[in-house]
Design an enzyme around this catalytic site. Structure first.
Site, mmCIF file in Angstrom:
data_model
loop_
_atom_site.group_PDB
_atom_site.id
_atom_site.type_symbol
_atom_site.label_atom_id
_atom_site.label_comp_id
_atom_site.label_asym_id
_atom_site.label_seq_id
_atom_site.Cartn_x
_atom_site.Cartn_y
_atom_site.Cartn_z
ATOM 1 N N ASP A 283 0.881 -1.167 0.000
ATOM 2 C CA ASP A 283 0.000 0.000 0.000
ATOM 3 C C ASP A 283 0.920 1.219 0.000
ATOM 4 O OD1 ASP A 283 -1.625 2.139 0.601
ATOM 5 O OD2 ASP A 283 -2.359 1.361 2.511
ATOM 6 N N LYS B 243 2.760 11.152 -3.498
ATOM 7 C CA LYS B 243 1.719 10.464 -4.263
ATOM 8 C C LYS B 243 0.813 11.453 -4.994
ATOM 9 C CE LYS B 243 -1.765 6.854 -3.507
ATOM 10 N NZ LYS B 243 -2.221 5.900 -2.472
ATOM 11 N N GLU C 277 -7.334 0.527 -4.568
ATOM 12 C CA GLU C 277 -7.340 0.422 -3.109
ATOM 13 C C GLU C 277 -8.667 -0.108 -2.550
ATOM 14 O OE1 GLU C 277 -5.931 4.310 -1.962
ATOM 15 O OE2 GLU C 277 -3.968 3.864 -2.816
ATOM 16 N N ASP D 213 -12.837 5.644 2.810
ATOM 17 C CA ASP D 213 -11.402 5.692 3.105
ATOM 18 C C ASP D 213 -10.990 7.098 3.553
ATOM 19 O OD1 ASP D 213 -8.628 5.777 3.108
ATOM 20 O OD2 ASP D 213 -8.382 4.766 1.185
HETATM 21 P P1 ADP Z 1 -2.882 7.408 3.858
HETATM 22 O O1 ADP Z 1 -3.850 6.446 3.283
HETATM 23 O O2 ADP Z 1 -3.164 8.847 3.511
HETATM 24 O O3 ADP Z 1 -1.462 7.054 3.610
HETATM 25 P P2 ADP Z 1 -3.436 6.387 6.584
HETATM 26 O O4 ADP Z 1 -4.551 5.497 6.219
HETATM 27 O O5 ADP Z 1 -2.205 5.771 7.094
HETATM 28 O O6 ADP Z 1 -3.072 7.428 5.455
HETATM 29 O O7 ADP Z 1 -4.016 7.414 7.697
HETATM 30 C C1 ADP Z 1 -3.200 8.300 8.368
HETATM 31 C C2 ADP Z 1 -4.056 9.152 9.287
HETATM 32 O O8 ADP Z 1 -4.729 8.323 10.231
HETATM 33 C C3 ADP Z 1 -3.255 10.152 10.094
HETATM 34 O O9 ADP Z 1 -3.907 11.413 10.069
HETATM 35 C C4 ADP Z 1 -3.280 9.580 11.503
HETATM 36 O O10 ADP Z 1 -3.218 10.591 12.491
HETATM 37 C C5 ADP Z 1 -4.631 8.893 11.524
HETATM 38 N N1 ADP Z 1 -4.698 7.825 12.530
HETATM 39 C C6 ADP Z 1 -3.903 6.751 12.660
HETATM 40 N N2 ADP Z 1 -4.254 6.010 13.715
HETATM 41 C C7 ADP Z 1 -5.306 6.647 14.293
HETATM 42 C C8 ADP Z 1 -6.130 6.382 15.448
HETATM 43 N N3 ADP Z 1 -5.913 5.328 16.223
HETATM 44 N N4 ADP Z 1 -7.126 7.263 15.715
HETATM 45 C C9 ADP Z 1 -7.340 8.346 14.955
HETATM 46 N N5 ADP Z 1 -6.608 8.648 13.865
HETATM 47 C C10 ADP Z 1 -5.601 7.804 13.541
HETATM 48 MG MG MG Z 2 -4.487 4.861 2.232
#
Ligand code: ADP
Ligand code: MG
Length: 607
Positions: free
Chosen positions: A8, A69, A168, A190
């Protein structure tokens, strides 16, 4: 045996997963961390990727980038919107290919993404104790051809054979085993770090069709952190009378602190926020989940409009949705869970970790390709229509959107002028009537045609979209049965040669070569400064004291000596020493040229 991994490649975080027997698992590093922040930085030692690079956003913003990205597969014109949001210095290498400035380097988005892919590849190799050369990589459902191409290119540059590019939301469904359903409609919600995507998929006997996508390209967990950070800045202003708004380091520290608090409140009702500030001052406060929720609720509410719109575009109503899947770290918040459930009137799937589910699904797909999971056909559909330009700039569709891929189409071409030897064809992708509103994908030329009267040649052109959603073109002369030569020029993206060169260059950027490169750069700079100083010394000798002259000469000799060795740090050090010691000489020279310049000027000419 080498393993095929699922990756991912996220805007905020990237992950790698593999199939452990019958179950997909995310691979953690030695400290047990599964997420690799998608941040890249560079220093004298080489590239830094992930958590360490993220920390450098604070200390070395000039040589650190994130959110790459967002730039994938884009030309400078497409990236204007993004530039408003994050501070990257962009140039265009050639039309359609962006370069990002990073310290002394200029890299294209696929090269930067390749650094992240190398990091996760390395992590997988350490864990699996085998080489990893093949991968499945995920992309958002709405990614167009050039964005998918760019992702594949990134894989190649990182030394990965990208067996499949998967959407995705499709990957998320796979992780939940939803392909086993005979038929159904699935909403994939998402909410990541900086983007919100809603996809409505239809699954029918293992085939996923994207009925509609919508979202907000600038809405995610980061916005919540920003909101909380502003709150804390305000409270510090009131409590301590300090305005830290312009203190970049303090602001970042508060942002990180609040991100952590936000995450804690996903599982706890209350958390203690402690942020040490300068001069021994400590900001301290407790934050309840209820307060967090009321402060960010309006931001989460913004995701509902796109959900409604996506359903409408798919010509479906709420009761048609059979399953709801949560994806992205920010959906771990109970508030998000509640609002999604409220809107869809259905409990969303949340048995799996929402920030891991896409990588897990990619690993499942990898296993299917490796022949592990059998009796299962998994197919994606092409997200955008493919067509060619016809008279008057009208788009004539060859492969409609949502066709199951791989797929192909044929079209007959002929000539308009007697004796014409070649025909130009322009391929577009998009849903609009006029090609000017769609995206130019490729131009190609049918060449070496036999000179015949107009309209007589009959050339059949085949368009094939492979399983990754990427276009291939071939042609046959129906009169002679001969294959026709076709030259396809992608309008965007990188050519094979360019990718090959980048692969080569990426080796060049490896650590040891980085040292060599820094040495060359240091020597070049030393040569320039030596030349300038020697000239200045010749001119300025009468203006300075003898011992100052001797000290400068000593420093010149020392620098010359350093350039004969291969320690670029020593050369830099001596350049700096020479630089410092010649400040006075430079001032004397400036004064004297200023005075001699003034002598020739009339008073009225002075500014
Ligand atoms: P992307 O798909 O953009 O790469 P992610 O799916 O990894 O991103 O999401 C990242 C976001 O999720 C960040 O803003 C992070 O602060 C938030 N995040 C991660 N874990 C938690 C949690 N336990 N509770 C709330 N927000 C979270
Ligand atoms: Mg993502």
């Amino acid at each position: 045996m080498s393993k095929i991994v699922g990756i991912d490649l996220g805007t905020t975080n990237s992950l790698v997963a593999y199939m452990d027997g019958k179950e997909p698992k995310v691979i953690a590093d030695r400290e047990g961390r599964t997420l690799v922040p998608s941040v890249i930085s560079v220093d004298e030692q080489g590239w830094i990727v992930g958590a360490r690079a993220q920390r450098r956003l604070m200390t070395h913003p000039q040589s650190t980038v994130y959110s790459v990205k967002r730039l994938m597969g884009k030309g400078l014109a497409d990236a204007q919107e993004e530039r408003k949001y994050f501070p990257v210095s962009l140039t265009e290498k050639q039309p359609g290919i962006i370069q990002v400035e990073l310290g002394p380097y200029r890299l294209t988005p696929p090269e930067l993404s390749a650094l992240i892919l190398k990091e996760v590849k390395h992590r997988a190799e350490e864990f699996l104790e085998t080489t990893v050369t093949q991968a499945v990589i995920t992309v958002p459902a709405y990614f167009n051809d050039s964005q998918r191409q760019a992702t594949k290119d990134a894989g190649r540059i990182a030394g990965l054979d990208v067996l499949r590019i998967v959407n995705e939301p499709t990957a998320a469904c796979l992780a939940y085993g939803l392909q086993k359903k005979k038929q159904g409609v699935i909403a994939v919600y998402d909410l990541g770090g900086g983007t919100f995507d809603i996809s409505i998929l239809k699954v029918k006997e293992g085939i996923f069709e994207v009925l509609a996508t919508n979202g907000n390209t600038h809405l995610g967990g980061d916005d919540l952190d920003q909101r909380l950070m502003e709150l804390v800045l305000q409270e510090i202003r009131v409590e301590f009378g300090q305005d830290l708004q312009r203190d970049v380091e303090a602001v970042q520290q508060i942002r990180l602190g609040m991100e952590k608090a936000k995450r804690q409140l996903s599982t706890e009702e209350v958390t203690e926020v402690v942020i040490p500030l300068k001069q021994g001052v400590v900001y301290r406060r407790s934050l309840k989940r209820g307060e967090l929720e009321s402060r960010v609720r309006d931001l989460i509410d913004l995701t509902i409009g796109p959900c409604r719109q996506a359903l409408e575009d798919a010509h479906l109503s709420l009761k048609d949705v059979d399953e709801v899947v949560l994806v992205g770290g920010a959906t771990r918040m109970p508030l998000v869970h509640r609002l999604v459930q409220e809107f869809f009137q259905k409990a969303p799937h949340s048995e799996l970790n929402p920030d891991e589910v896409v990588a897990l699904g990619a690993a499942v797909q990898a296993d299917i390709l490796a022949g592990g999971i059998q009796n299962m056909l998994l197919l994606d559909v092409t997200p955008l229509s493919l067509g060619i330009e016809t008279m008057g700039g009208v788009m004539s569709v060859l492969i409609p959107r949502n066709s199951t891929i791989p797929t192909n189409a044929k079209e007959l071409f002929t000539t308009f002028v007697d004796g014409q030897r070649s025909v130009d064809v322009h391929v577009y992708q998009g849903e609009r009537e006029l090609v000017q509103d769609n995206r130019s994908l490729a131009r190609f030329q049918l060449k070496d045609l036999d000179p015949l009267p107009a309209g007589l040649p009959r050339i059949e052109v085949h368009f094939t979209i492979d399983a990754n959603g990427i276009l291939h073109v071939s042609a046959k002369d129906l009169r002679s049965g001969r294959d026709q030569t076709i030259e396809v020029k992608p309008s965007y993206g990188l050519s094979d040669d360019e990718v090959a060169r980048m692969i080569e260059e990426s080796f060049k950027f490896a650590k040891s070569d980085m040292e060599a490169r820094l040495l060359i750069e240091a020597r070049n700079e030393a040569a320039t400064i030596l030349r300038h100083t020697e000239r200045a010394l010749k001119q300025g000798e009468p203006l300075i004291a003898l011992d100052e002259r001797d000290r400068i000469r000593d420093r010149i000799t020392a620098l010359k000596k350093a350039t004969e060795g291969d320690d670029h740090r020593l050369i830099r050090e001596r350049i700096e020493q020479l630089d410092k010691i010649t400040v006075h000489l430079a001032e004397c020279l400036m004064d004297s040229t200023l005075q001699s310049g003034l002598k020739d000027k009339k008073l009225s000419e002075l500014p």
